[in-house]
Design a protein around this motif. Structure first.
Motif, PDB file in Angstrom:
ATOM      1  N   SER A  60      -5.743 -18.876  -6.862  1.00 48.19           N
ATOM      2  CA  SER A  60      -7.004 -19.610  -6.392  1.00 48.19           C
ATOM      3  C   SER A  60      -6.776 -20.434  -5.079  1.00 48.19           C
ATOM      4  CB  SER A  60      -7.639 -20.673  -7.534  1.00 48.19           C
ATOM      5  OG  SER A  60      -6.987 -21.747  -7.611  1.00 48.19           O
ATOM      6  N   GLY A  80      -3.204 -21.780  -2.086  1.00 47.85           N
ATOM      7  CA  GLY A  80      -1.755 -21.649  -2.007  1.00 47.85           C
ATOM      8  C   GLY A  80      -0.956 -20.373  -1.779  1.00 47.85           C
ATOM      9  N   GLY A  84      -0.413 -18.249  -3.870  1.00 50.32           N
ATOM     10  CA  GLY A  84      -1.103 -17.264  -4.919  1.00 50.32           C
ATOM     11  C   GLY A  84      -2.249 -16.640  -4.110  1.00 50.32           C
ATOM     12  N   LYS A  98      -9.448 -23.897 -12.758  1.00 49.07           N
ATOM     13  CA  LYS A  98     -10.646 -24.609 -12.731  1.00 49.07           C
ATOM     14  C   LYS A  98     -11.592 -23.349 -12.127  1.00 49.07           C
ATOM     15  CE  LYS A  98      -8.195 -28.611 -10.665  1.00 49.07           C
ATOM     16  NZ  LYS A  98      -6.915 -27.920 -10.522  1.00 49.07           N
ATOM     17  N   ILE A 102      -2.491 -21.057 -18.344  1.00 48.56           N
ATOM     18  CA  ILE A 102      -1.220 -20.037 -18.774  1.00 48.56           C
ATOM     19  C   ILE A 102       0.000 -20.802 -19.639  1.00 48.56           C
ATOM     20  CG2 ILE A 102       0.552 -18.317 -17.682  1.00 48.56           C
ATOM     21  CD1 ILE A 102      -1.665 -17.665 -15.558  1.00 48.56           C
ATOM     22  N   ALA A 109       1.699 -18.909 -10.805  1.00 49.12           N
ATOM     23  CA  ALA A 109       1.322 -20.204 -11.134  1.00 49.12           C
ATOM     24  C   ALA A 109       2.454 -21.211 -11.285  1.00 49.12           C
ATOM     25  CB  ALA A 109       0.264 -20.001 -12.193  1.00 49.12           C
ATOM     26  N   LEU A 166       4.315 -24.446 -18.415  1.00 49.23           N
ATOM     27  CA  LEU A 166       3.466 -23.276 -17.347  1.00 49.23           C
ATOM     28  C   LEU A 166       4.787 -22.424 -16.694  1.00 49.23           C
ATOM     29  CD1 LEU A 166       1.482 -22.133 -15.909  1.00 49.23           C
ATOM     30  CD2 LEU A 166       1.533 -24.122 -14.277  1.00 49.23           C
ATOM     31  N   ILE A 184       7.441 -15.739  -9.167  1.00 50.03           N
ATOM     32  CA  ILE A 184       7.552 -16.754  -8.161  1.00 50.03           C
ATOM     33  C   ILE A 184       8.623 -17.745  -8.531  1.00 50.03           C
ATOM     34  CG2 ILE A 184       6.440 -18.072  -6.153  1.00 50.03           C
ATOM     35  CD1 ILE A 184       5.858 -15.014  -5.852  1.00 50.03           C
ATOM     36  N   SER A 228      11.642 -20.432  -7.007  1.00 48.74           N
ATOM     37  CA  SER A 228      11.924 -21.423  -5.681  1.00 48.74           C
ATOM     38  C   SER A 228      13.412 -21.857  -5.319  1.00 48.74           C
ATOM     39  CB  SER A 228      11.305 -22.909  -6.093  1.00 48.74           C
ATOM     40  OG  SER A 228      11.501 -23.936  -5.369  1.00 48.74           O
ATOM     41  N   TYR A 242      11.428 -29.522 -12.381  1.00 49.81           N
ATOM     42  CA  TYR A 242      11.044 -28.488 -11.417  1.00 49.81           C
ATOM     43  C   TYR A 242      12.075 -27.342 -11.128  1.00 49.81           C
ATOM     44  CZ  TYR A 242       8.784 -25.810  -7.703  1.00 49.81           C
ATOM     45  OH  TYR A 242       8.326 -24.936  -6.682  1.00 49.81           O
ATOM     46  N   GLY A 287      10.752 -20.808   0.234  1.00 54.10           N
ATOM     47  CA  GLY A 287      11.163 -22.271   0.695  1.00 54.10           C
ATOM     48  C   GLY A 287       9.567 -22.883   0.895  1.00 54.10           C
ATOM     49  N   PHE A 307       6.000 -23.653   2.112  1.00 52.74           N
ATOM     50  CA  PHE A 307       4.620 -23.159   2.492  1.00 52.74           C
ATOM     51  C   PHE A 307       3.874 -24.340   2.549  1.00 52.74           C
ATOM     52  CE2 PHE A 307       5.046 -18.451   2.601  1.00 52.74           C
ATOM     53  CZ  PHE A 307       6.417 -18.154   2.449  1.00 52.74           C
ATOM     54  N   MET A 326       0.563 -28.181  -3.229  1.00 53.46           N
ATOM     55  CA  MET A 326       1.765 -28.553  -4.044  1.00 53.46           C
ATOM     56  C   MET A 326       2.878 -29.041  -3.139  1.00 53.46           C
ATOM     57  SD  MET A 326       4.674 -26.492  -6.403  1.00 53.46           S
ATOM     58  CE  MET A 326       3.803 -26.090  -7.615  1.00 53.46           C
ATOM     59  N   LEU A 327       3.129 -28.674  -1.904  1.00 51.42           N
ATOM     60  CA  LEU A 327       3.978 -29.042  -1.192  1.00 51.42           C
ATOM     61  C   LEU A 327       3.408 -30.615  -0.445  1.00 51.42           C
ATOM     62  CD1 LEU A 327       6.775 -28.706   0.299  1.00 51.42           C
ATOM     63  CD2 LEU A 327       5.818 -27.852   2.154  1.00 51.42           C
TER      64      LEU A 327
HETATM   65  N1  LIG Z   1       4.526 -24.313  -1.603  1.00 61.73           N
HETATM   66  C1  LIG Z   1       5.816 -24.387  -1.618  1.00 61.73           C
HETATM   67  O1  LIG Z   1       6.342 -24.911  -0.745  1.00 61.73           O
HETATM   68  C2  LIG Z   1       6.594 -23.721  -2.767  1.00 61.73           C
HETATM   69  C3  LIG Z   1       8.100 -23.440  -2.572  1.00 61.73           C
HETATM   70  C4  LIG Z   1       8.698 -22.910  -3.531  1.00 61.73           C
HETATM   71  C5  LIG Z   1       8.188 -22.378  -4.662  1.00 61.73           C
HETATM   72  N2  LIG Z   1       6.638 -22.609  -4.872  1.00 61.73           N
HETATM   73  C6  LIG Z   1       6.006 -21.793  -5.845  1.00 61.73           C
HETATM   74  O2  LIG Z   1       5.061 -20.968  -5.506  1.00 61.73           O
HETATM   75  C7  LIG Z   1       4.011 -20.987  -6.764  1.00 61.73           C
HETATM   76  C8  LIG Z   1       2.670 -21.300  -5.862  1.00 61.73           C
HETATM   77  O3  LIG Z   1       3.010 -22.865  -5.394  1.00 61.73           O
HETATM   78  P1  LIG Z   1       1.857 -23.456  -4.462  1.00 61.73           P
HETATM   79  O4  LIG Z   1       2.495 -24.232  -3.457  1.00 61.73           O
HETATM   80  O5  LIG Z   1       0.922 -22.530  -3.936  1.00 61.73           O
HETATM   81  O6  LIG Z   1       1.047 -24.319  -5.618  1.00 61.73           O
HETATM   82  P2  LIG Z   1      -0.293 -24.842  -5.650  1.00 61.73           P
HETATM   83  O7  LIG Z   1      -0.894 -25.193  -4.319  1.00 61.73           O
HETATM   84  O8  LIG Z   1      -0.245 -26.012  -6.331  1.00 61.73           O
HETATM   85  O9  LIG Z   1      -1.443 -23.920  -6.508  1.00 61.73           O
HETATM   86  C9  LIG Z   1      -0.941 -23.577  -7.644  1.00 61.73           C
HETATM   87  C10 LIG Z   1      -1.858 -22.540  -8.281  1.00 61.73           C
HETATM   88  O10 LIG Z   1      -1.702 -22.601  -9.863  1.00 61.73           O
HETATM   89  C11 LIG Z   1      -2.982 -22.436 -10.554  1.00 61.73           C
HETATM   90  N3  LIG Z   1      -2.253 -23.303 -11.824  1.00 61.73           N
HETATM   91  C12 LIG Z   1      -1.756 -24.344 -11.802  1.00 61.73           C
HETATM   92  N4  LIG Z   1      -1.584 -24.742 -13.112  1.00 61.73           N
HETATM   93  C13 LIG Z   1      -2.136 -23.789 -13.942  1.00 61.73           C
HETATM   94  C14 LIG Z   1      -2.115 -23.335 -15.209  1.00 61.73           C
HETATM   95  N5  LIG Z   1      -1.487 -23.988 -16.265  1.00 61.73           N
HETATM   96  N6  LIG Z   1      -2.649 -22.137 -15.511  1.00 61.73           N
HETATM   97  C15 LIG Z   1      -3.069 -21.297 -14.782  1.00 61.73           C
HETATM   98  N7  LIG Z   1      -3.252 -21.413 -13.356  1.00 61.73           N
HETATM   99  C16 LIG Z   1      -2.592 -22.782 -12.887  1.00 61.73           C
HETATM  100  C17 LIG Z   1      -3.666 -23.641  -9.662  1.00 61.73           C
HETATM  101  O11 LIG Z   1      -5.190 -23.333  -9.854  1.00 61.73           O
HETATM  102  P3  LIG Z   1      -5.763 -24.620 -11.211  1.00 61.73           P
HETATM  103  O12 LIG Z   1      -5.484 -25.936 -10.789  1.00 61.73           O
HETATM  104  O13 LIG Z   1      -7.177 -24.462 -11.110  1.00 61.73           O
HETATM  105  O14 LIG Z   1      -5.459 -24.164 -12.371  1.00 61.73           O
HETATM  106  C18 LIG Z   1      -3.355 -23.009  -8.302  1.00 61.73           C
HETATM  107  O15 LIG Z   1      -4.491 -21.734  -7.950  1.00 61.73           O
HETATM  108  C19 LIG Z   1       4.575 -21.918  -7.779  1.00 61.73           C
HETATM  109  O16 LIG Z   1       5.217 -21.327  -8.521  1.00 61.73           O
HETATM  110  C20 LIG Z   1       5.430 -22.985  -6.894  1.00 61.73           C
HETATM  111  O17 LIG Z   1       6.475 -23.488  -7.690  1.00 61.73           O
HETATM  112  C21 LIG Z   1       6.121 -23.069  -3.615  1.00 61.73           C
END
Ligand SMILES: NC(=O)c1ccc[n+]([C@@H]2O[C@H](COP(=O)([O-])OP(=O)(O)OC[C@H]3O[C@@H](n4cnc5c(N)ncnc54)[C@H](OP(=O)(O)O)[C@@H]3O)[C@@H](O)[C@H]2O)c1
Length: 265
Positions: free
Chosen positions: A18, A20, A22, A42, A68, A95, A117, A148, A150, A164, A195, A197, A201-202
């Protein structure tokens, strides 16, 4: 050779689709002819994003609401999915969550929330989807699980996010463990370690309060060897590689998609 990277006509589930990373992966897959189910907690946001993506990409995107980190909700998610589809070609386990606190003040719930999670939920979703992933898979065209992870699970993070990084190292090793168990069932398991994005979250991690637009990402970009953040093309490119014929012989790998941070560390 012409269709080496084609994913046309496949069925995918993208957890955390929904927003980032994903949402980027969901959009990229739909644009390449994949029917995508996005999963998040949500309801309103998940439904509206799936409508948006269907309209924008001219394909099919459906919402599934589930937490999840809870086994009973994983079971409900699968029941819901099976009421619409009989097989799954790609499971993108995206997620994930994080928790920021110093070593001295790190709370138990900051450990449990992240592991429930990032590691436990990810494992049980794969476990319970094995029959559905096997249904249409073959030796020549295995189904794919892309976890996914990190780069924080590979090198020490700049952030105070102990559970984390450890959870993501767990994701990378779980990828190898499950790859070995599932390869004979025609399910290839691999991981991508992103890295930076520009996501919610970031943004919360670096103090932008979750905003992704209208904030200054230039410091993060300047610290990256490629001098930029990751984009939709970067993460979708890696995902499509792993999911298409091009990646069908790749098993148990964790591919960094980080502009060179790990390589240059
Ligand atoms: N952004 C970065 O720089 C970065 C870097 C390295 C790795 N990652 C990894 O990439 C993945 C995505 O990160 P992101 O930055 O896009 O995160 P994000 O912006 O926080 O998005 C997280 C997504 O997961 C859903 N989610 C969270 N908790 C959940 C749960 N318990 N059950 C089901 N869905 C859940 C959220 O929607 P709801 O809140 O509605 O559930 C949202 O759609 C993660 O695994 C993160 O660790 C991100």
């Amino acid at each position: 050779m012409k269709n080496l990277f084609s994913v046309q006509g496949k069925v995918a589930m993208v957890t955390g689709g929904s927003r980032g990373i994903g949402k980027m992966i969901a959009e990229g897959l739909i644009l390449n002819g994949v029917k995508v189910f996005i999963v998040s907690r949500k309801k309103e946001i998940c439904y509206s994003v799936s409508e948006q993506l269907t309209a924008k990409c001219g394909g099919e995107c459906y919402p599934i609401i589930a937490d999840i980190s809870k086994i009973e909700e994983i079971e409900g998610l699968i029941k819901n999915f099976l009421s619409k589809e009989s097989h799954l070609d790609f499971l993108i386990n995206n997620a994930g969550t994080s928790w920021g606190a110093s070593i001295e003040s790190f709370p138990e719930n900051g450990w449990d929330k992240v592991f429930d999670l990032n590691v436990k939920g990810l494992f049980f979703l794969i476990q319970k989807l094995i029959p559905v992933l096997k249904n249409n898979a073959s030796n020549q065209d295995p189904s794919r699980v892309v976890n996914i992870g990190s780069i924080d699970g590979m090198i020490n993070s700049k952030f105070e996010n102990i559970s984390y990084g450890v959870s993501k190292a767990g994701v990378h090793f779980l990828t190898k463990v499950l790859a070995k168990k599932l390869v004979k069932k025609n399910i290839n398991v691999n991981a991508i370690a992103p890295g930076p994005f520009p996501t919610w979250m970031l943004s919360t991690g670096i103090g932008f309060g979750g905003e992704t637009e209208g904030v200054d990402w230039s410091l993060v970009a300047s610290q990256n060897p490629r001098l930029r953040l990751g984009t939709i093309e970067d993460i979708v490119g890696a995902t499509i590689f792993l999911c298409s014929r091009a990646g069908a012989y790749i098993v148990g790998e964790t591919i960094t998609c980080d502009g060179g941070i790990v390589a240059c560390s």
